[in-house]
Design a protein around this motif. Sequence first.
Motif, PDB file in Angstrom:
ATOM      1  N   ILE A 168       0.868  -1.183   0.000  1.00 33.08           N
ATOM      2  CA  ILE A 168       0.000   0.000   0.000  1.00 33.08           C
ATOM      3  C   ILE A 168       0.905   1.233   0.000  1.00 33.08           C
ATOM      4  O   ILE A 168       1.745   1.400   0.895  1.00 33.08           O
ATOM      5  N   MET A 179      -6.097  -1.105   4.123  1.00 39.36           N
ATOM      6  CA  MET A 179      -5.498  -1.943   5.166  1.00 39.36           C
ATOM      7  C   MET A 179      -6.538  -2.917   5.717  1.00 39.36           C
ATOM      8  O   MET A 179      -6.289  -4.115   5.874  1.00 39.36           O
ATOM      9  N   VAL A 202      -7.570  -5.686   3.235  1.00 40.59           N
ATOM     10  CA  VAL A 202      -6.537  -6.720   3.127  1.00 40.59           C
ATOM     11  C   VAL A 202      -6.657  -7.704   4.294  1.00 40.59           C
ATOM     12  O   VAL A 202      -6.711  -8.921   4.110  1.00 40.59           O
ATOM     13  N   HIS A 243      -0.704  -6.833   4.779  1.00 45.28           N
ATOM     14  CA  HIS A 243      -0.317  -5.596   4.088  1.00 45.28           C
ATOM     15  C   HIS A 243       1.093  -5.163   4.448  1.00 45.28           C
ATOM     16  O   HIS A 243       1.613  -5.462   5.517  1.00 45.28           O
ATOM     17  N   PHE A 297       0.502  -7.685   9.287  1.00 43.14           N
ATOM     18  CA  PHE A 297       1.263  -6.799   8.399  1.00 43.14           C
ATOM     19  C   PHE A 297       2.763  -6.973   8.539  1.00 43.14           C
ATOM     20  O   PHE A 297       3.255  -7.518   9.518  1.00 43.14           O
TER      21      PHE A 297
END
Length: 656
Positions: A139, A151, A154, A161, A266
């Motif tokens: 991103i 975010m 995802v 992410h 993430f």
Amino acid sequence: MSSQIDHLLDEPRRFPPSPEFVAQSIDDPTMYDRAAADREAFWGEQARELLTWSKPFTKVLDWSNAPFAKWFDDGELNVAYNCLDRHVEAGNGDRVAIHWEGEPGDSRSITYAELTDEVKRTANVLAGLGVGHGDRVAIYLPMIPEAVISMLAVTRLGAIHSVVFGGFSADSLRSRIDDAGAKLVITADGGWRKGRVSALKPAVDQALGDRHGEGEQATVEHVLVVKRGGNDVDWTEGRDIWWHDVVPQASAEHEAQAFPAENPLFILYTSGTTGRPKGILHTTGGYLVQSAYTHKYVFDLHPDTDVFWCTADIGWVTGHSYVTYGPLANGATQLMYEGTPDSPHPGRWWELIQKYGVTIFYTAPTAIRSFMKTGRHIPQQFDLSSIRVLGSVGEPINPEAWMWYREVIGAGTAPIVDTWWQTETGAIMVSPLPGVTATKPGSAQVPLPGISVDVADDDGNEVGNGKGGLLVITRPWPAMLRGIWGDPERFKETYWNKFQDRGYYFAGDGARLDEDGDLWLLGRVDDVMNVSGHRLSTTEIESSLVAHEATAEAAVVGANDETTGQAVVAFVIIKQSYLDQHSPEGLVSQLRAWVGEQIGPIARPRDVYIVNELPKTRSGKIMRRLLRDVAEGREVGDTTTLADTMVMSTISDQVK
Ligand code: WTA
């Protein structure tokens, strides 16, 4: 430095919360004892209270394979459901989740019901593009609502992410996309910064282009592009897709599937001591528990009346935990602002606080210091009376800035929470609780209930009150990093090997305990600089400098800077052929621009000094400490271990 620290440790001022503040606060002093009595039970309680689990966990912590932790391992949840759907189901769909303000003055207020719909549509689009469980999505967006929406979409799919700060260059973006093996990139044509559109799409095109080298297979299949700047963009048919062509048309029906608590959430890249950034990996359950917990208690959150504003970009961990996950998990209303603090006028932030009635304000010392410089008459033109809690993050806040913050922005009454934490810790670790702690200007003070930190000497022994050493985290915590993406060895080596026998986490920060046992953070002890609250690696910038064809050798130091905390100062040796053909001024500006292009404008050196030699020990190690003396205009320290003791006087002369 040490006399300055002793002076700080004598800080006599104390600011207990007012009785009115205590009366309305949710902070409860007994939390410290409850957490100390049974840490795991305490975290289990927080996890059940703050989140909705699709499948309840039966075990809080599994530390049997340390340092690889598992928290709430057999529990299942969906992060996006926790940040969205459940608030709508609870009847809070009409509450504003995000008041968003664009730099040119356009604005949008998005309720929880609307945000939930948007995320569901986006999740459907991403699924249609083949994004599923475990896939990586990069991103690269400005501070627009689509950043948060992306975010959440995802993670709703169980994908991972990797947000890359919009100020990073094409090269930085490229290495991050490649390291994570991203399948999709979400970006925008451009975003507003300092009164004009700054393009983003060209960097994505560049990062994805030109893949002819070995192993340079592009993993990216599609680029989803939000129209924000209105600037012209190049278009790759078949690869690029406009957000507005697909998201509004997509179905707003999407049932969130639950994933195990240790499902990755993430990857966020951060500078380490080597040239290669580390992909810090966080997982869902523990991270969300601690982001929600800290956002609630550190800011004394009242979700139905507060308006929270964290000024961090979502490209940094602070934006992850205190723009996206903490506030939304708690059902809070927040402000999100696209632009820079001084566009189009120097009072823009204060105008926004007045306009939206911001009650909790969380920013960085570097911003506070730059406002101090322009003067209090600017904030004083606005009504800031809504503010009741102030937060600071990113670097040590000096007592002078702390006092200014409290008096000028907090009307002399708002408690300040100075919050210490890192990308790796995932959420706040050390901070006062505003309804409990008597605050001290300049000290982050105490670990939060459930967190255990100490100051140790090189062997891991506690130094005790009144002494300095290394900050360590002595017990695992829910939002702790679970590793470095693709590099378990580096994870152990960087954070755990130093105090292996004790199982302590090495934070890389120096700290001292004062006579009351309060913590004072003293900055990094490794080759990491902190410029405006952003971590930069000396090695990474040195590698960039020597990658320029004019440079023979380079050394970089972080020098004290009144506004940015530290500033990047480079000492370079230029190849003779270039010295013969170019002016020194020309070379200096070329090198500054080069680093800006290679890494990003935040890494651009404040000063570049051209020198003939660098100070080295007999074993060839550059003595950056001596260069820092020069950069900070001090008398140069002990040079006896230098191979050539004369070299420093030559350098000092050249710098003058
Ligand atoms: C520094 C930002 C003193 C510290 C959340 C840490 C601080 C690094 C503070 C992490 C604070 C952060 N007082 N120093 N309140 N907060 N730091 O990963 O050196 O961008 O190790 O995370 O910032 O930076 P990072």
